[in-house]
Design a protein around this motif. Structure first.
Motif, short mmCIF file in Angstrom:
data_model
loop_
_atom_site.label_atom_id
_atom_site.label_comp_id
_atom_site.label_asym_id
_atom_site.label_seq_id
_atom_site.Cartn_x
_atom_site.Cartn_y
_atom_site.Cartn_z
N ASP A 108 37.60 -23.97 -17.96
CA ASP A 108 38.50 -22.83 -18.09
C ASP A 108 37.89 -21.61 -17.40
OD1 ASP A 108 40.29 -20.91 -18.79
OD2 ASP A 108 39.93 -21.00 -20.95
N LEU A 109 38.51 -21.20 -16.30
CA LEU A 109 38.05 -20.01 -15.57
C LEU A 109 38.99 -18.84 -15.79
CD1 LEU A 109 36.86 -21.52 -12.15
CD2 LEU A 109 35.62 -21.29 -14.31
N SER A 110 39.63 -18.79 -16.97
CA SER A 110 40.49 -17.66 -17.29
C SER A 110 39.63 -16.45 -17.59
CB SER A 110 41.37 -17.99 -18.50
OG SER A 110 40.58 -18.21 -19.66
N THR A 111 40.27 -15.28 -17.65
CA THR A 111 39.53 -14.02 -17.80
C THR A 111 39.47 -13.53 -19.24
OG1 THR A 111 41.54 -12.74 -17.35
CG2 THR A 111 40.15 -13.31 -15.47
N LEU A 396 33.43 -9.68 -15.51
CA LEU A 396 33.17 -11.07 -15.85
C LEU A 396 34.09 -12.01 -15.09
CD1 LEU A 396 32.64 -10.66 -19.71
CD2 LEU A 396 30.91 -10.71 -17.88
N HIS A 397 34.57 -11.56 -13.94
CA HIS A 397 35.37 -12.41 -13.05
C HIS A 397 35.23 -11.87 -11.64
CE1 HIS A 397 38.30 -9.11 -13.58
NE2 HIS A 397 38.73 -9.48 -12.39
N PHE A 398 35.65 -12.67 -10.66
CA PHE A 398 35.71 -12.17 -9.30
C PHE A 398 36.92 -12.80 -8.60
CE2 PHE A 398 32.14 -15.38 -9.26
CZ PHE A 398 32.86 -16.44 -8.73
N LEU A 399 37.27 -12.22 -7.44
CA LEU A 399 38.35 -12.74 -6.63
C LEU A 399 37.77 -13.72 -5.61
CD1 LEU A 399 40.52 -9.55 -5.90
CD2 LEU A 399 40.59 -11.10 -7.85
N LEU A 400 38.41 -14.85 -5.49
CA LEU A 400 37.96 -15.91 -4.59
C LEU A 400 39.04 -16.12 -3.53
CD1 LEU A 400 36.40 -19.26 -5.76
CD2 LEU A 400 38.10 -19.21 -3.93
N THR A 401 38.69 -15.87 -2.28
CA THR A 401 39.64 -16.03 -1.18
C THR A 401 39.16 -17.13 -0.25
OG1 THR A 401 40.21 -13.67 -1.29
CG2 THR A 401 40.81 -14.85 0.72
N LEU A 402 40.06 -18.07 0.07
CA LEU A 402 39.69 -19.20 0.93
C LEU A 402 40.85 -19.49 1.89
CD1 LEU A 402 37.44 -21.25 1.50
CD2 LEU A 402 38.59 -22.82 -0.06
N GLY A 419 40.99 -30.56 -12.98
CA GLY A 419 40.51 -30.18 -14.31
C GLY A 419 40.00 -28.76 -14.42
N VAL A 420 40.34 -27.88 -13.46
CA VAL A 420 39.88 -26.49 -13.48
C VAL A 420 41.08 -25.57 -13.61
CG1 VAL A 420 38.59 -24.69 -12.27
CG2 VAL A 420 37.93 -27.09 -12.00
N GLN A 421 41.07 -24.70 -14.60
CA GLN A 421 42.16 -23.76 -14.82
C GLN A 421 41.77 -22.38 -14.33
OE1 GLN A 421 44.63 -23.71 -18.48
NE2 GLN A 421 43.81 -21.66 -18.79
N LEU A 422 42.60 -21.80 -13.47
CA LEU A 422 42.44 -20.42 -13.04
C LEU A 422 43.82 -19.90 -12.64
CD1 LEU A 422 42.61 -21.32 -9.92
CD2 LEU A 422 40.12 -21.15 -9.93
N ARG A 423 43.91 -18.63 -12.30
CA ARG A 423 45.20 -18.01 -11.99
C ARG A 423 45.17 -17.40 -10.60
NH1 ARG A 423 47.33 -14.35 -16.88
NH2 ARG A 423 49.16 -14.36 -15.52
N GLY A 444 37.33 -16.38 -13.61
CA GLY A 444 36.47 -15.84 -14.67
C GLY A 444 35.36 -16.82 -14.98
N TYR A 445 34.17 -16.29 -15.24
CA TYR A 445 33.03 -17.18 -15.46
C TYR A 445 32.34 -16.93 -16.80
CZ TYR A 445 30.76 -12.95 -13.67
OH TYR A 445 30.38 -11.65 -13.47
N ALA A 446 32.89 -16.06 -17.64
CA ALA A 446 32.22 -15.72 -18.89
C ALA A 446 32.05 -16.93 -19.79
CB ALA A 446 32.98 -14.61 -19.62
#
Length: 479
Positions: A108-111, A396-402, A419-423, A444-446
């Motif tokens: 879970d990479l939610s914020t 406790l999060h960052f923006l990831l651009t690819l 299996g990875v949740q993010l928005r 989010g990585y907290a």
């Protein structure tokens, strides 16, 4: 005919009441007719007089029978107002949401989450245990604004670490930012508020639910622009200057001065400063709060929460009101009780007074910084030089651009398949989503365990890497 079962899990007085009530509702016992005497009924059924009396008293309480002195119980004349008792069982409760649920994501990479393993359970629990035995007065209702000792500790902490200028009397403790923001909205009912876009959709909803109309103002690389405030015609401004959500932008001092000048230019203008994530700045000390720049009686309402520094479930937040608003708040909320348990309040008070809180924040800041750096390095190694990470200096999060990973929606869906949740970043745009940076998600990585970081990076690599190395052939629709 009435029959009672001693084997039933239902008490016999309740069985008797149910059967008599059914007879009365159906008309089998006519209005005004007497019920058998309690001793007579007890002898007929082989039960005690108390059992019969309990059933009759229930009938009387429901208005199905009446007790006449020295005469007994009689069926009540209800004038046809009684509805027949339901004969069919009630339908089963239907659970919320779809019948078929997707499996929970593995990572879970939610914020909105934190690492619960970092919670100071030993010292927090020790203080709470002491209070249970040593402070029975906390079982009584406390002050509406929160206990004075806690407000004093909060004022001292905010002055030292955020530059907030206030007295303990100006501090209001409440169960979460949402509750306190609703209280503030009440003070400004009928006003118009400028809200950051992108930003907290929840904050906008709370303001609108409490009678505040909202105008969305696009942020730039320095945060909310003062000219946008002037153009939208709002008299309130909801802003997150220390760490904008979700972009992570920190508003520079000159832009903060512009916002304060906007508020001071006309009576009735106020800034609602949400000091989101201000504790977690990894490279430099955060800039002083807008409230501190404006002064104790300035046009700023300061709000902050302990949900990230302690735990979301504890539900402790606070706000600082300028004196002229505090007077109105006390008038309108005088009959309200404080929404935070006094045991939780006093625990936090002692936790702060004994120095545990500042040490805890320092440990968390170091732990999260190391986790962010490890996660960022793993992502760069797995996803290559095209990857861009923004907002790694705080929060406790960052923006990831690819670029080339298929676009935001495809990135979110393919990550979910691994299996990875993010928005996606566009989910936080309440208007003009075309202004959103493409190919960008919010990570989010907290709550991400350090030992899981390699696996998460590998999963995102499997989700996005194939697209990043595909040949640049235009789609058929563009040929």
């Amino acid at each position: 005919m009435i029959t009672l079962s001693a084997q039933s899990s239902t008490p016999m007085y309740e069985q008797l009441y149910t059967q008599l009530a059914a007879e009365i509702r159906s008309g089998a016992r006519a209005p005004g007719s007497p019920l058998p005497g309690r001793r007579t009924m007890a002898n007929q059924l082989g039960v005690s007089v108390n059992t019969v009396d309990a059933a009759y008293q229930m009938l009387a309480a429901e208005g199905l029978a009446e007790s006449r002195p020295r005469s007994g119980f009689y069926v009540q004349d209800t004038g046809g107002m009684l509805c027949p008792a339901p004969t069919a069982p009630l339908p089963e409760t239907v659970p919320d949401g779809p019948a078929v649920r997707e499996p929970a994501p593995r990572y879970d990479l939610s914020t909105g989450s934190i690492d619960t393993a970092l919670f100071p359970a030993r010292s927090w629990g020790r203080i709470q245990k002491e209070l249970l035995y040593q402070a029975p007065e906390l079982l009584q209702r406390g002050p509406m604004q929160g206990d004075e000792d806690l407000r004093r500790e909060i004022a001292r902490y905010l002055a030292s670490y955020r530059g907030v200028v206030c007295t303990p009397e100006q501090v209001v403790v409440g169960a979460g930012i949402e509750y306190l923001l609703g209280c503030v909205a009440h003070l400004f009912a009928g006003s118009c508020a400028a809200v950051e876009n992108p930003g907290y959709t929840r904050s906008r909803t709370i303001l609108e639910n409490n009678g505040i109309s909202c105008r969305l103002v696009d942020i730039d690389r320095h945060g909310l622009p003062a000219e946008g405030l002037e153009a939208c015609g709002a008299n309130l401004c909801y802003v997150t200057p220390s760490h904008h959500f979700p972009t992570g932008v920190t508003m520079p001092a000159w832009r903060r001065a512009q916002l304060l000048a906007w508020a001071a230019a006309r009576p009735g203008r106020y800034i609602l400063e949400d000091d989101y994530d201000s504790e977690f700045r990894f490279s430099t000390r955060p800039l002083p709060s807008l409230q501190g720049m404006a002064g104790a009686d300035g046009p700023v309402v300061y709000l902050t929460t302990f949900s990230k520094s302690l735990a979301p479930g504890i539900r402790i937040a606070c706000m600082v009101l300028p004196p002229h608003l505090l007077k109105r708040y006390r008038q309108d909320f005088a009959v309200y009780s404080n929404t935070v348990s006094r045991f939780e309040q006093e625990t936090l008070c002692r936790f702060m007074a004994q120095g545990h809180f500042t040490r805890h924040i320092a440990r968390m800041r170091l732990a999260y910084k190391r986790r962010m750096e490890t996660f960022a390095d793993a992502l760069r190694a797995r996803l290559g030089p095209q990857l861009t990470l923004d907002g790694t200096r705080s929060g406790l999060h960052f923006l990831l651009t690819l670029p080339g990973a298929g676009g935001e929606r495809a990135m979110v869906q393919s990550a979910r398949a691994q299996g990875v949740q993010l928005r996606g970043l566009s989910e936080y745009y309440m208007a003009r989503p075309e202004a959103c940076r493409p190919d960008t998600v919010v990570a989010g990585y907290a709550a991400l365990r350090s030992e899981d970081i390699p696996a998460v990076a590998d999963a995102l690599g499997r989700a996005w890497r194939p697209q990043t190395h595909s040949t640049c052939v235009p789609p058929a629709s563009m040929v």
